[in-house]
Write an enzyme that holds these catalytic residues in place. Sequence first.
Site, PDB file in Angstrom:
ATOM      1  N   LYS A 178      10.538  -4.916  -7.321  1.00 20.91           N
ATOM      2  CA  LYS A 178      10.397  -6.014  -6.356  1.00 20.91           C
ATOM      3  C   LYS A 178       8.930  -6.359  -6.161  1.00 20.91           C
ATOM      4  O   LYS A 178       8.172  -5.632  -5.530  1.00 20.91           O
ATOM      5  CB  LYS A 178      10.999  -5.672  -4.998  1.00 20.91           C
ATOM      6  CG  LYS A 178      11.103  -6.932  -4.131  1.00 20.91           C
ATOM      7  CD  LYS A 178      11.272  -6.656  -2.665  1.00 20.91           C
ATOM      8  CE  LYS A 178       9.985  -6.464  -1.927  1.00 20.91           C
ATOM      9  NZ  LYS A 178       9.063  -7.638  -1.946  1.00 20.91           N
ATOM     10  N   SER A 232       1.486  -0.957   2.782  1.00 21.67           N
ATOM     11  CA  SER A 232       0.937  -0.458   4.036  1.00 21.67           C
ATOM     12  C   SER A 232       1.508   0.921   4.389  1.00 21.67           C
ATOM     13  O   SER A 232       2.638   1.258   4.012  1.00 21.67           O
ATOM     14  CB  SER A 232       1.240  -1.443   5.164  1.00 21.67           C
ATOM     15  OG  SER A 232       2.633  -1.583   5.316  1.00 21.67           O
ATOM     16  N   THR A 233       0.743   1.683   5.136  1.00 22.34           N
ATOM     17  CA  THR A 233       1.199   3.005   5.570  1.00 22.34           C
ATOM     18  C   THR A 233       2.431   2.874   6.467  1.00 22.34           C
ATOM     19  O   THR A 233       3.374   3.661   6.373  1.00 22.34           O
ATOM     20  CB  THR A 233       0.046   3.740   6.294  1.00 22.34           C
ATOM     21  OG1 THR A 233      -0.992   3.977   5.331  1.00 22.34           O
ATOM     22  CG2 THR A 233       0.482   5.070   6.873  1.00 22.34           C
ATOM     23  N   GLY A 236       5.325   2.282   4.270  1.00 21.62           N
ATOM     24  CA  GLY A 236       5.531   3.507   3.495  1.00 21.62           C
ATOM     25  C   GLY A 236       6.362   4.530   4.266  1.00 21.62           C
ATOM     26  O   GLY A 236       7.269   5.161   3.725  1.00 21.62           O
ATOM     27  N   GLU A 254       1.861   5.010  -2.296  1.00 23.05           N
ATOM     28  CA  GLU A 254       0.421   4.759  -2.438  1.00 23.05           C
ATOM     29  C   GLU A 254       0.073   3.765  -1.343  1.00 23.05           C
ATOM     30  O   GLU A 254       0.467   2.603  -1.396  1.00 23.05           O
ATOM     31  CB  GLU A 254       0.148   4.218  -3.840  1.00 23.05           C
ATOM     32  CG  GLU A 254      -1.265   4.452  -4.282  1.00 23.05           C
ATOM     33  CD  GLU A 254      -2.129   3.257  -3.998  1.00 23.05           C
ATOM     34  OE1 GLU A 254      -2.700   3.222  -2.878  1.00 23.05           O
ATOM     35  OE2 GLU A 254      -2.215   2.367  -4.843  1.00 23.05           O
TER      36      GLU A 254
HETATM   37  P1  NAI Z   1       3.552  -4.425   3.270  1.00 22.19           P
HETATM   38  O1  NAI Z   1       3.447  -2.956   3.210  1.00 22.19           O
HETATM   39  O2  NAI Z   1       4.445  -5.038   4.314  1.00 22.19           O
HETATM   40  O3  NAI Z   1       4.060  -4.995   1.841  1.00 22.19           O
HETATM   41  C1  NAI Z   1       3.974  -4.320   0.614  1.00 22.19           C
HETATM   42  C2  NAI Z   1       5.308  -4.431  -0.123  1.00 22.19           C
HETATM   43  O4  NAI Z   1       6.316  -3.825   0.673  1.00 22.19           O
HETATM   44  C3  NAI Z   1       5.780  -5.872  -0.366  1.00 22.19           C
HETATM   45  O5  NAI Z   1       6.470  -5.930  -1.596  1.00 22.19           O
HETATM   46  C4  NAI Z   1       6.745  -6.094   0.773  1.00 22.19           C
HETATM   47  O6  NAI Z   1       7.715  -7.089   0.509  1.00 22.19           O
HETATM   48  C5  NAI Z   1       7.382  -4.728   0.907  1.00 22.19           C
HETATM   49  N1  NAI Z   1       7.974  -4.460   2.224  1.00 22.19           N
HETATM   50  C6  NAI Z   1       7.596  -4.976   3.433  1.00 22.19           C
HETATM   51  N2  NAI Z   1       8.416  -4.533   4.407  1.00 22.19           N
HETATM   52  C7  NAI Z   1       9.330  -3.730   3.812  1.00 22.19           C
HETATM   53  C8  NAI Z   1      10.453  -2.991   4.283  1.00 22.19           C
HETATM   54  N3  NAI Z   1      10.809  -3.032   5.564  1.00 22.19           N
HETATM   55  N4  NAI Z   1      11.156  -2.246   3.393  1.00 22.19           N
HETATM   56  C9  NAI Z   1      10.803  -2.223   2.093  1.00 22.19           C
HETATM   57  N5  NAI Z   1       9.794  -2.925   1.579  1.00 22.19           N
HETATM   58  C10 NAI Z   1       9.048  -3.667   2.420  1.00 22.19           C
HETATM   59  O7  NAI Z   1       2.089  -5.017   3.397  1.00 22.19           O
HETATM   60  P2  NAI Z   1       1.659  -6.462   3.961  1.00 22.19           P
HETATM   61  O8  NAI Z   1       2.438  -6.771   5.205  1.00 22.19           O
HETATM   62  O9  NAI Z   1       1.723  -7.430   2.852  1.00 22.19           O
HETATM   63  O10 NAI Z   1       0.149  -6.194   4.334  1.00 22.19           O
HETATM   64  C11 NAI Z   1      -0.180  -5.559   5.570  1.00 22.19           C
HETATM   65  C12 NAI Z   1      -1.310  -4.596   5.374  1.00 22.19           C
HETATM   66  O11 NAI Z   1      -0.905  -3.530   4.526  1.00 22.19           O
HETATM   67  C13 NAI Z   1      -2.543  -5.160   4.698  1.00 22.19           C
HETATM   68  O12 NAI Z   1      -3.357  -5.865   5.571  1.00 22.19           O
HETATM   69  C14 NAI Z   1      -3.175  -3.903   4.186  1.00 22.19           C
HETATM   70  O13 NAI Z   1      -3.876  -3.262   5.230  1.00 22.19           O
HETATM   71  C15 NAI Z   1      -2.000  -3.039   3.785  1.00 22.19           C
HETATM   72  N6  NAI Z   1      -1.712  -3.129   2.349  1.00 22.19           N
HETATM   73  C16 NAI Z   1      -2.090  -2.104   1.524  1.00 22.19           C
HETATM   74  C17 NAI Z   1      -1.907  -2.197   0.167  1.00 22.19           C
HETATM   75  C18 NAI Z   1      -2.310  -1.109  -0.767  1.00 22.19           C
HETATM   76  O14 NAI Z   1      -2.687  -1.392  -1.897  1.00 22.19           O
HETATM   77  N7  NAI Z   1      -2.220   0.150  -0.393  1.00 22.19           N
HETATM   78  C19 NAI Z   1      -1.344  -3.390  -0.460  1.00 22.19           C
HETATM   79  C20 NAI Z   1      -0.906  -4.382   0.482  1.00 22.19           C
HETATM   80  C21 NAI Z   1      -1.114  -4.237   1.826  1.00 22.19           C
END
Ligand code: NAI
Length: 482
Positions: A178, A232-233, A236, A254
């Site tokens: 995804k 995001s943590t 995660g 990660e």
């Molecule tokens: P997010 O953690 O919500 O999204 C990352 C992935 O997880 C996307 O594919 C999203 O669709 C999916 N996701 C979101 N909610 C989910 C759920 N309930 N169950 C399963 N999958 C889910 O991150 P977001 O909202 O895009 O960004 C927020 C913050 O997270 C950023 O500002 C940054 O601080 C951090 N982040 C860290 C990343 C990294 O490389 N470690 C990458 C992206 C964001």
Amino acid sequence: MQLVKPGKLLINNEWCEAESGKRFDVFNPATEQKLTDVAEGDAKDIDRAVKSARQAFETGPWKNMTARERGRILNRVALLLQKHKTEFAELETLNNGKPISETLNADLPLAIETFEYYAGLADKIHGDTIPVNGNFFNYTLREPTGVVGQIIPWNFPLLMAAWKLGPALATGCTVVLKPAEQTPLTALKLGEILIEAGLPPGVVNIIPGFGPTAGAAIASHNDVDKVAFTGSTEVGKLVMRLAAESNLKRVSLELGGKAPNIVFADSDLSAAVDGAMRGIFFNQGEVCCAGSRLFLEEKIHDEFISMLKTRVEKMIVGNPLDPKTQMGAQVNKEQFNKILNYIEKGKQEGAKVVTGGAPAHKQGYFMKPTILQGVNNQMTVAREEIFGPVVCAIPFKNQDDLRKQANDTIYGLSAGIWTRDIGKAHRLAKEIKAGTVWINCFNCFDAASPFGGFKQSGFGRELGKYALELYTQVKSVWVSLD
Ligand code: NAI
Ligand code: MG
């Protein structure tokens, strides 16, 4: 191949609409304009994709293919990516906002190398023979984990797909991937290449969609054997909970970071300035391992800030497709506003804006590269991940003071150390609680070198041979010799 065409779901090597018929818009963050739209998968589509991945894993040609044949397919993926490198780089830049110089020189070469690396590793995965007590022959088999769900973020859309798919396919797993809802386009284009490279139906299924619907459906699916997540943590932790509450699927995470980038007075200051910039402005600071806490030894603090300021104010922020551009647009309005809010919060808590601190242009989500000084390690901007081009300069007195502060964070993904004293550098590298330490360099990557977190930056190591642990399980076989 047309550059920006509407996207569908990829299930069983067929492009299809979501069962709900829903689609969602995908934007160019540099112009705020719609680029195209894409089918929006949800739990029903994830279920279809899992069934297809399960069938491919249990009965398809994939199961009987030799490891060497799997390696050849991965090699063809690398060659095809190389052939279409410019198209991929442009599409990534259009969708994510990152500069074309970075997609061409970092994202694409690293994605290609990842497939090449795992192509070469596919036929070198094997078990051991173990001398046990008694009259037995004991050996281990290293078997693919099964159907794996992979949820990836928007900051390196194609590269994260490569990090996930490379080792999963090398080991013989099948996948439901995804992409992030903000940036599904290069993953879908990669799907075309996977088919062209000869990947059998069902081995990789790609379902664009939103987190709470499609993402959560992967994490809680009872027939997914493992979930690999980058993001995001906060999410995660949720993914881990959903995995535990469903079928106890294997989990690797990660997550976020708040890396210390540490500059000692005895370092090559000009190289350290380069490193500080690479650490925080690469990819607009949308990097989990960004050097966001810049620890400066007191003696050189003022000189360093002034050198850094001069360099930062010369940076070219603008049209991501222009080869001269050094920093592009943040991925969307939400991230853009989040960064501005953190800068405000920093000011309220006593930090001073040395340069930047505001949007760079009227249109598009462009931020000025920003330096905050007078930050202490307890301030919100030093504790939470900003995920933008904002570096927080924190002075330190001596090594003891530094060590305490550098490790005083919930995260542990990476760290940078700048010094000419190699003994000090190696001692500190050992003491820092982080998965990657860069000495006199920053943001270096290679498909062969492992990457992953300590503490709340997650667990499991991607890349290198280490990633094979994520996608295999070990079976011990006993044979009586009586
Ligand atoms: P997010 O953690 O919500 O999204 C990352 C992935 O997880 C996307 O594919 C999203 O669709 C999916 N996701 C979101 N909610 C989910 C759920 N309930 N169950 C399963 N999958 C889910 O991150 P977001 O909202 O895009 O960004 C927020 C913050 O997270 C950023 O500002 C940054 O601080 C951090 N982040 C860290 C990343 C990294 O490389 N470690 C990458 C992206 C964001
Ligand atoms: Mg989110």
